[in-house]
Design a protein around this motif. Sequence first.
Motif, PDB file in Angstrom:
ATOM      1  N   ALA A 180       1.134   3.452   0.438  1.00  0.00           N
ATOM      2  CA  ALA A 180       0.276   2.666  -0.451  1.00  0.00           C
ATOM      3  C   ALA A 180      -1.065   3.330  -0.734  1.00  0.00           C
ATOM      4  N   LEU A 181      -1.418   4.388  -0.005  1.00  0.00           N
ATOM      5  CA  LEU A 181      -2.765   4.966  -0.148  1.00  0.00           C
ATOM      6  C   LEU A 181      -3.134   5.354  -1.584  1.00  0.00           C
ATOM      7  N   PRO A 182      -2.248   5.969  -2.362  1.00  0.00           N
ATOM      8  CA  PRO A 182      -2.622   6.269  -3.751  1.00  0.00           C
ATOM      9  C   PRO A 182      -2.969   5.014  -4.552  1.00  0.00           C
ATOM     10  N   LEU A 183      -2.350   3.887  -4.204  1.00  0.00           N
ATOM     11  CA  LEU A 183      -2.672   2.616  -4.852  1.00  0.00           C
ATOM     12  C   LEU A 183      -4.014   2.086  -4.370  1.00  0.00           C
ATOM     13  N   VAL A 184      -4.236   2.169  -3.066  1.00  0.00           N
ATOM     14  CA  VAL A 184      -5.493   1.701  -2.471  1.00  0.00           C
ATOM     15  C   VAL A 184      -6.680   2.466  -3.040  1.00  0.00           C
ATOM     16  N   LEU A 185      -6.513   3.773  -3.211  1.00  0.00           N
ATOM     17  CA  LEU A 185      -7.606   4.630  -3.671  1.00  0.00           C
ATOM     18  C   LEU A 185      -7.710   4.701  -5.193  1.00  0.00           C
ATOM     19  N   GLY A 186      -6.835   3.991  -5.890  1.00  0.00           N
ATOM     20  CA  GLY A 186      -6.886   3.982  -7.345  1.00  0.00           C
ATOM     21  C   GLY A 186      -6.403   5.258  -7.995  1.00  0.00           C
ATOM     22  N   GLN A 187      -5.626   6.059  -7.262  1.00  0.00           N
ATOM     23  CA  GLN A 187      -5.126   7.331  -7.799  1.00  0.00           C
ATOM     24  C   GLN A 187      -3.869   7.148  -8.629  1.00  0.00           C
ATOM     25  N   ARG A 188      -3.132   6.061  -8.377  1.00  0.00           N
ATOM     26  CA  ARG A 188      -1.905   5.777  -9.118  1.00  0.00           C
ATOM     27  C   ARG A 188      -1.771   4.276  -9.339  1.00  0.00           C
ATOM     28  N   THR A 189      -0.905   3.901 -10.250  1.00  0.00           N
ATOM     29  CA  THR A 189      -0.555   2.504 -10.453  1.00  0.00           C
ATOM     30  C   THR A 189       0.969   2.381 -10.364  1.00  0.00           C
ATOM     31  N   ALA A 190       1.443   1.151 -10.249  1.00  0.00           N
ATOM     32  CA  ALA A 190       2.886   0.908 -10.187  1.00  0.00           C
ATOM     33  C   ALA A 190       3.150  -0.523 -10.614  1.00  0.00           C
ATOM     34  N   ASP A 191       4.386  -0.807 -10.984  1.00  0.00           N
ATOM     35  CA  ASP A 191       4.774  -2.174 -11.302  1.00  0.00           C
ATOM     36  C   ASP A 191       4.487  -3.072 -10.110  1.00  0.00           C
ATOM     37  N   ALA A 226       6.110  -5.360  -8.669  1.00  0.00           N
ATOM     38  CA  ALA A 226       7.199  -5.537  -7.703  1.00  0.00           C
ATOM     39  C   ALA A 226       7.237  -4.409  -6.680  1.00  0.00           C
ATOM     40  N   ILE A 227       6.730  -3.246  -7.039  1.00  0.00           N
ATOM     41  CA  ILE A 227       6.664  -2.106  -6.127  1.00  0.00           C
ATOM     42  C   ILE A 227       5.322  -2.049  -5.416  1.00  0.00           C
ATOM     43  N   ALA A 228       4.240  -2.254  -6.165  1.00  0.00           N
ATOM     44  CA  ALA A 228       2.894  -2.129  -5.595  1.00  0.00           C
ATOM     45  C   ALA A 228       2.582  -3.225  -4.584  1.00  0.00           C
ATOM     46  N   GLN A 229       2.993  -4.448  -4.890  1.00  0.00           N
ATOM     47  CA  GLN A 229       2.597  -5.575  -4.039  1.00  0.00           C
ATOM     48  C   GLN A 229       3.056  -5.448  -2.589  1.00  0.00           C
ATOM     49  N   PRO A 230       4.329  -5.158  -2.320  1.00  0.00           N
ATOM     50  CA  PRO A 230       4.734  -5.052  -0.906  1.00  0.00           C
ATOM     51  C   PRO A 230       4.078  -3.878  -0.178  1.00  0.00           C
ATOM     52  N   LEU A 231       3.834  -2.774  -0.889  1.00  0.00           N
ATOM     53  CA  LEU A 231       3.172  -1.639  -0.249  1.00  0.00           C
ATOM     54  C   LEU A 231       1.737  -1.978   0.093  1.00  0.00           C
ATOM     55  N   LEU A 232       1.014  -2.581  -0.834  1.00  0.00           N
ATOM     56  CA  LEU A 232      -0.383  -2.954  -0.585  1.00  0.00           C
ATOM     57  C   LEU A 232      -0.488  -4.018   0.510  1.00  0.00           C
ATOM     58  N   ALA A 233       0.482  -4.921   0.549  1.00  0.00           N
ATOM     59  CA  ALA A 233       0.467  -5.945   1.597  1.00  0.00           C
ATOM     60  C   ALA A 233       0.601  -5.313   2.979  1.00  0.00           C
ATOM     61  N   HIS A 234       1.439  -4.281   3.108  1.00  0.00           N
ATOM     62  CA  HIS A 234       1.581  -3.605   4.397  1.00  0.00           C
ATOM     63  C   HIS A 234       0.282  -2.914   4.796  1.00  0.00           C
ATOM     64  N   TYR A 235      -0.460  -2.398   3.821  1.00  0.00           N
ATOM     65  CA  TYR A 235      -1.711  -1.721   4.135  1.00  0.00           C
ATOM     66  C   TYR A 235      -2.812  -2.714   4.499  1.00  0.00           C
ATOM     67  N   TRP A 236      -3.035  -3.710   3.659  1.00  0.00           N
ATOM     68  CA  TRP A 236      -4.179  -4.607   3.840  1.00  0.00           C
ATOM     69  C   TRP A 236      -3.891  -5.774   4.788  1.00  0.00           C
ATOM     70  N   SER A 237      -2.652  -6.192   4.892  1.00  0.00           N
ATOM     71  CA  SER A 237      -2.323  -7.359   5.719  1.00  0.00           C
ATOM     72  C   SER A 237      -1.151  -7.074   6.652  1.00  0.00           C
ATOM     73  N   PRO A 238      -1.258  -6.049   7.490  1.00  0.00           N
ATOM     74  CA  PRO A 238      -0.167  -5.788   8.436  1.00  0.00           C
ATOM     75  C   PRO A 238       0.011  -6.990   9.355  1.00  0.00           C
ATOM     76  N   GLN A 239       1.249  -7.305   9.672  1.00  0.00           N
ATOM     77  CA  GLN A 239       1.540  -8.460  10.523  1.00  0.00           C
ATOM     78  C   GLN A 239       1.899  -7.992  11.928  1.00  0.00           C
ATOM     79  N   PRO A 240       0.984  -8.174  12.890  1.00  0.00           N
ATOM     80  CA  PRO A 240       1.289  -7.749  14.265  1.00  0.00           C
ATOM     81  C   PRO A 240       2.592  -8.374  14.748  1.00  0.00           C
ATOM     82  N   GLN A 241       3.432  -7.583  15.384  1.00  0.00           N
ATOM     83  CA  GLN A 241       4.748  -8.056  15.802  1.00  0.00           C
ATOM     84  C   GLN A 241       4.689  -8.717  17.183  1.00  0.00           C
TER      85      GLN A 241
END
Length: 322
Positions: free
Chosen positions: A167-178, A180-195
């Motif tokens: 997700a880093l290219p999305l976080v840093l504004g280097q790339r964009t994506a649809d 449906a693809i961007a949302q789950p990647l960004l969620a893993h970066y910003w809101s990781p769920q401790p197991q």
Amino acid sequence: MSEFDLIRKYFTAAPCAQRGEGITLGIGDDCALLALPAGEQLAISTETLVAGVHFADPCDSFLLGQRSLAVAVSDLAAMGAYPLAFTLALTIPTANIDWLQGYVHGLNVMAKSCNVGLVGGDTTRGSLSLTITVFGRVPTGQELTRSGARPGDLLCVGGTLGDASGALPLVLGQRTADIAIAQPLLAHYWSPQPQLALGLALRGKATSAIDISDGLLADCEHIAKASAVSLVVERQKLPLSYALIAFAGDDKAYMAALNGGDDYVLVFTVPPVELVALLASGWPVYVIGRVEVGHGGVTLLDAIGQDITPAVRGYQHFCETS
């Protein structure tokens, strides 16, 4: 606004600062007091996040509030500990009301998800950084550590790998994506769920465990060295999400999974007989390799069994790069 006004307005009154299970005394005194049941011990871990190193600056403070607590609580999951409380040492350049409101909101959301309460800390003025110390409890003798892996054990992970790093290219504004693809990647970066639930389920079953923060290979090496064994990782067995492959492509997706870090998924070793019980109970466990006799190394194999272990594994502070 004074330091003490800031603490009272934004932190003492926060929902996550209200007294909960195991918290005898919270914010407002020189120390917090935590109560442990008989036969249990205290698990403690500290994480520091620095602007420009661990997160982009500027960034959304609500998302940062979630992320900063989640990465600390993940260490409790890796120990098989039940979460109790946390402290926050916050250094900020100015007392920006909008930033503080967003940060505390994100902190509350993650604290509620993890069932953990804020019991104290400190605020200072300076470059943006956050230090969170978490406290948990675990029955004596049931804690998960890095040092118990044995030859014959299976090497497993508790979920897909590489999404946060991808997700880093999305976080840093280097790339964009649809979306449906961007949302789950960004969620893993910003809101990781401790197991946390998986960590509790692994008590008495796993022989070693660690959460993936610096990269799969780097963190597996911690287990290998602490246990004085060798770990073998099979590249083709790594669980990758559809979103990561669609966004990064196969090669970069595997690189993110192996070296990217920030997954906060548990990697652990378990005897084969215990794996059967975990899978039967519905836990999302993926076998990615095995434990062999050795001296603290990690080997990566390709689909035909050839050694493709990279020289650089994961992120390391203070290492010079050319």
